[in-house]
Structures are given as C-alpha cells and as structure tokens.
Write a protein that holds these residues in place. Structure first.
Motif, PDB file in Angstrom:
ATOM      1  N   LEU A 180       9.983  35.152 106.729  1.00 57.09           N
ATOM      2  CA  LEU A 180       8.591  35.122 106.288  1.00 57.09           C
ATOM      3  C   LEU A 180       7.850  33.893 106.825  1.00 57.09           C
ATOM      4  O   LEU A 180       6.720  33.990 107.291  1.00 57.09           O
ATOM      5  CB  LEU A 180       8.520  35.140 104.759  1.00 57.09           C
ATOM      6  N   ILE A 181       8.504  32.742 106.751  1.00 56.47           N
ATOM      7  CA  ILE A 181       7.850  31.485 107.142  1.00 56.47           C
ATOM      8  C   ILE A 181       7.750  31.341 108.657  1.00 56.47           C
ATOM      9  O   ILE A 181       6.667  31.065 109.187  1.00 56.47           O
ATOM     10  CB  ILE A 181       8.595  30.283 106.523  1.00 56.47           C
ATOM     11  N   TYR A 182       8.859  31.525 109.368  1.00 55.14           N
ATOM     12  CA  TYR A 182       8.867  31.236 110.807  1.00 55.14           C
ATOM     13  C   TYR A 182       8.413  32.395 111.680  1.00 55.14           C
ATOM     14  O   TYR A 182       7.743  32.193 112.682  1.00 55.14           O
ATOM     15  CB  TYR A 182      10.257  30.749 111.234  1.00 55.14           C
ATOM     16  N   TRP A 183       8.788  33.609 111.328  1.00 53.22           N
ATOM     17  CA  TRP A 183       8.452  34.732 112.206  1.00 53.22           C
ATOM     18  C   TRP A 183       7.134  35.396 111.831  1.00 53.22           C
ATOM     19  O   TRP A 183       6.418  35.877 112.693  1.00 53.22           O
ATOM     20  CB  TRP A 183       9.585  35.753 112.239  1.00 53.22           C
ATOM     21  N   LEU A 184       6.828  35.436 110.528  1.00 47.41           N
ATOM     22  CA  LEU A 184       5.585  36.076 110.111  1.00 47.41           C
ATOM     23  C   LEU A 184       4.464  35.079 109.830  1.00 47.41           C
ATOM     24  O   LEU A 184       3.324  35.473 109.622  1.00 47.41           O
ATOM     25  CB  LEU A 184       5.827  36.959 108.881  1.00 47.41           C
ATOM     26  N   GLY A 185       4.799  33.792 109.776  1.00 45.66           N
ATOM     27  CA  GLY A 185       3.783  32.764 109.600  1.00 45.66           C
ATOM     28  C   GLY A 185       3.253  32.616 108.182  1.00 45.66           C
ATOM     29  O   GLY A 185       2.176  32.065 107.980  1.00 45.66           O
ATOM     30  N   VAL A 186       4.010  33.100 107.191  1.00 43.24           N
ATOM     31  CA  VAL A 186       3.589  32.961 105.798  1.00 43.24           C
ATOM     32  C   VAL A 186       3.783  31.501 105.375  1.00 43.24           C
ATOM     33  O   VAL A 186       4.812  30.894 105.664  1.00 43.24           O
ATOM     34  CB  VAL A 186       4.417  33.910 104.885  1.00 43.24           C
ATOM     35  N   HIS A 187       2.801  30.944 104.696  1.00 42.92           N
ATOM     36  CA  HIS A 187       2.892  29.555 104.243  1.00 42.92           C
ATOM     37  C   HIS A 187       4.042  29.422 103.236  1.00 42.92           C
ATOM     38  O   HIS A 187       4.215  30.279 102.360  1.00 42.92           O
ATOM     39  CB  HIS A 187       1.578  29.131 103.584  1.00 42.92           C
ATOM     40  N   PRO A 188       4.843  28.352 103.332  1.00 42.06           N
ATOM     41  CA  PRO A 188       5.968  28.169 102.410  1.00 42.06           C
ATOM     42  C   PRO A 188       5.549  28.176 100.942  1.00 42.06           C
ATOM     43  O   PRO A 188       6.302  28.618 100.075  1.00 42.06           O
ATOM     44  CB  PRO A 188       6.553  26.811 102.799  1.00 42.06           C
ATOM     45  N   GLY A 189       4.354  27.690 100.658  1.00 38.29           N
ATOM     46  CA  GLY A 189       3.866  27.689  99.280  1.00 38.29           C
ATOM     47  C   GLY A 189       3.772  29.092  98.699  1.00 38.29           C
ATOM     48  O   GLY A 189       4.079  29.313  97.523  1.00 38.29           O
ATOM     49  N   TRP A 190       3.365  30.064  99.527  1.00 38.48           N
ATOM     50  CA  TRP A 190       3.290  31.447  99.061  1.00 38.48           C
ATOM     51  C   TRP A 190       4.676  32.012  98.789  1.00 38.48           C
ATOM     52  O   TRP A 190       4.874  32.748  97.826  1.00 38.48           O
ATOM     53  CB  TRP A 190       2.557  32.330 100.077  1.00 38.48           C
ATOM     54  N   VAL A 191       5.616  31.667  99.644  1.00 41.07           N
ATOM     55  CA  VAL A 191       6.992  32.144  99.457  1.00 41.07           C
ATOM     56  C   VAL A 191       7.577  31.573  98.166  1.00 41.07           C
ATOM     57  O   VAL A 191       8.139  32.303  97.345  1.00 41.07           O
ATOM     58  CB  VAL A 191       7.875  31.786 100.678  1.00 41.07           C
ATOM     59  N   ILE A 192       7.433  30.269  97.972  1.00 48.01           N
ATOM     60  CA  ILE A 192       7.950  29.625  96.759  1.00 48.01           C
ATOM     61  C   ILE A 192       7.226  30.160  95.528  1.00 48.01           C
ATOM     62  O   ILE A 192       7.843  30.455  94.500  1.00 48.01           O
ATOM     63  CB  ILE A 192       7.823  28.092  96.859  1.00 48.01           C
ATOM     64  N   GLY A 193       5.899  30.305  95.636  1.00 46.68           N
ATOM     65  CA  GLY A 193       5.125  30.849  94.522  1.00 46.68           C
ATOM     66  C   GLY A 193       5.572  32.254  94.151  1.00 46.68           C
ATOM     67  O   GLY A 193       5.683  32.585  92.960  1.00 46.68           O
TER      68      GLY A 193
ATOM     69  N   GLY B  82       6.142  21.124  93.830  1.00 43.06           N
ATOM     70  CA  GLY B  82       5.321  20.244  94.662  1.00 43.06           C
ATOM     71  C   GLY B  82       4.935  20.889  95.978  1.00 43.06           C
ATOM     72  O   GLY B  82       3.832  20.688  96.480  1.00 43.06           O
ATOM     73  N   ASN B  83       5.832  21.695  96.541  1.00 39.36           N
ATOM     74  CA  ASN B  83       5.536  22.376  97.802  1.00 39.36           C
ATOM     75  C   ASN B  83       4.529  23.508  97.631  1.00 39.36           C
ATOM     76  O   ASN B  83       3.897  23.921  98.599  1.00 39.36           O
ATOM     77  CB  ASN B  83       6.815  22.914  98.444  1.00 39.36           C
ATOM     78  N   THR B  84       4.385  24.038  96.430  1.00 41.95           N
ATOM     79  CA  THR B  84       3.423  25.120  96.224  1.00 41.95           C
ATOM     80  C   THR B  84       2.012  24.582  96.019  1.00 41.95           C
ATOM     81  O   THR B  84       1.048  25.319  96.212  1.00 41.95           O
ATOM     82  CB  THR B  84       3.797  25.992  95.003  1.00 41.95           C
ATOM     83  N   LEU B  85       1.880  23.327  95.637  1.00 44.52           N
ATOM     84  CA  LEU B  85       0.566  22.740  95.374  1.00 44.52           C
ATOM     85  C   LEU B  85      -0.027  22.162  96.660  1.00 44.52           C
ATOM     86  O   LEU B  85       0.704  21.731  97.548  1.00 44.52           O
ATOM     87  CB  LEU B  85       0.690  21.635  94.323  1.00 44.52           C
ATOM     88  N   PRO B  86      -1.357  22.129  96.751  1.00 42.29           N
ATOM     89  CA  PRO B  86      -1.974  21.534  97.941  1.00 42.29           C
ATOM     90  C   PRO B  86      -1.805  20.013  97.966  1.00 42.29           C
ATOM     91  O   PRO B  86      -1.636  19.391  96.924  1.00 42.29           O
ATOM     92  CB  PRO B  86      -3.451  21.918  97.804  1.00 42.29           C
ATOM     93  N   GLY B  87      -1.844  19.459  99.161  1.00 44.36           N
ATOM     94  CA  GLY B  87      -1.752  18.008  99.323  1.00 44.36           C
ATOM     95  C   GLY B  87      -0.387  17.574  99.809  1.00 44.36           C
ATOM     96  O   GLY B  87       0.555  18.363  99.868  1.00 44.36           O
ATOM     97  N   PRO B  88      -0.289  16.297 100.163  1.00 41.63           N
ATOM     98  CA  PRO B  88       0.971  15.780 100.719  1.00 41.63           C
ATOM     99  C   PRO B  88       2.062  15.627  99.661  1.00 41.63           C
ATOM    100  O   PRO B  88       1.825  15.106  98.577  1.00 41.63           O
ATOM    101  CB  PRO B  88       0.577  14.424 101.304  1.00 41.63           C
TER     102      PRO B  88
END
Length: 188
Positions: A155-168, A54-60
């Motif tokens: 990746l998420i906090y220091w480099l600003g990568v979206h969590p969806g990309w990390v999970i994906g 669910g976190n990798t998909l767009p939307g709430p």
C-alpha cells in the motif's frame, strides 16, 4: 504521572536532539533508547503505540513523540521541557551547518559528512524495524505479522498510500473488531 524531575526529562531529550542526525525517523531509535531502555518511562508496547499514533497525526514525529512522552511523564512542564530540548539542538545545528555548507560547499569532506551518516542511520532504522517485527510476531504470530508487513509495504510503496492512512485503518479495524471476552460475556 510519575515523579520524574523535569530536568531529567530535558536532558534525556537533549541527548536525542544532539545525537539525532538524519531527522525525525532517525531519532526514533534514540528516543526509544532513552524512554524505554534507559529511563523505563514507557514499555515497548506503549512506545509502539505512541509511535503508531504519532505517525497518523500531521507534523514532524521528532516533536510529537517528545511532547506526548514529556506530558505523560511530567505534565505540561514535562511536555515543554521535552519539546524545547529536542528542537534547540536542531535549530542551532541547522544555523551552524547551513552557514558552513554555504561557505564551504565545494570542499569534498563537507559533502562527504552527510553521506557518511547515512549507513549509521540505516543500521539504526533496521534495528528498530527488527525490534518492532519481533514484538509484532510475539503478539500476532509470524504469519499475521509478515502478511501485514507485506500488505502495508504494498500500500505504501507500490500504491503510494500515506502511512498515516494505513496506520489509521489498522487502528480503526482494531477498534471495530469484536473481542473474544466481550462476546463471551454477551453469550453468558
């Protein structure tokens, strides 16, 4: 699909919608409490999978999770019931709260209402984080879980990568990783 009545699904997600102050992320522990603990529609592992995907998909996330869980538990009518149950309280609350806030925005206790909810949501999110870390260390071990958490945080906090990309990326790596049983069968 189970024989769960649609009304039971509706009431479970209505409770989440009524009590889920703080938006989608704050609702996740409440959804887990209803779906895993109270009704046992999903296991902890299945819930974690639904949350990750669910976190990798767009939307709430507040509508994606109920939609999928509702569909899984009671089909299309379950999906509709769960999504309607979760969004109706939010819509009504937004209309009422914005009306009150617009009229009384300078009153101190109105400003304090939002600030008072933040520590409660923080504790709920901390509990959910600990539960997921505990399950992760049981499956992967302390070292792998801690290392993955540190790398994901970097990746998420220091480099600003979206969590969806990390999970994906993790899901893709898991899909591409050869399994021990498959290799053992091939060598036999």
């Amino acid at each position: 699909m189970s024989s769960t009545p649609t009304w039971q699904l509706f009431w479970a997600f209505l409770r989440v919608g009524l009590l889920g102050f703080g938006g989608g992320p704050a609702m996740i522990p409440l959804v887990r409490a209803e779906v895993v603990t109270r009704h046992r529609w999903l296991s902890d592992e299945e819930f974690a999978d639904v949350l990750a995907i669910g976190n990798t998909l767009p939307g709430p996330i507040a509508t994606k999770m109920p939609g999928y869980i509702g569909y899984r538990v009671a089909g299309v009518t379950g999906c509709i019931a769960a999504v309607v149950a979760i969004i109706v309280p939010m819509i009504v609350a937004m209309i009422i709260m914005l009306g009150i806030f617009s009229r009384y925005r300078d009153v101190a206790w109105i400003r304090g209402m939002g600030q008072a909810v933040v520590p409660v949501v923080m504790v709920m999110m901390a509990q959910l984080t600990w539960d997921f870390f505990d399950k992760s260390q049981a499956a992967l071990g302390w070292l792998a879980s801690g290392l993955m958490a540190v790398i994901a945080a970097g990746l998420i906090y220091w480099l600003g990568v979206h969590p969806g990309w990390v999970i994906g990326a993790i899901l893709l790596a898991a899909l591409l990783r050869p399994t021990g049983t498959k290799n053992a069968k091939e060598s036999a």
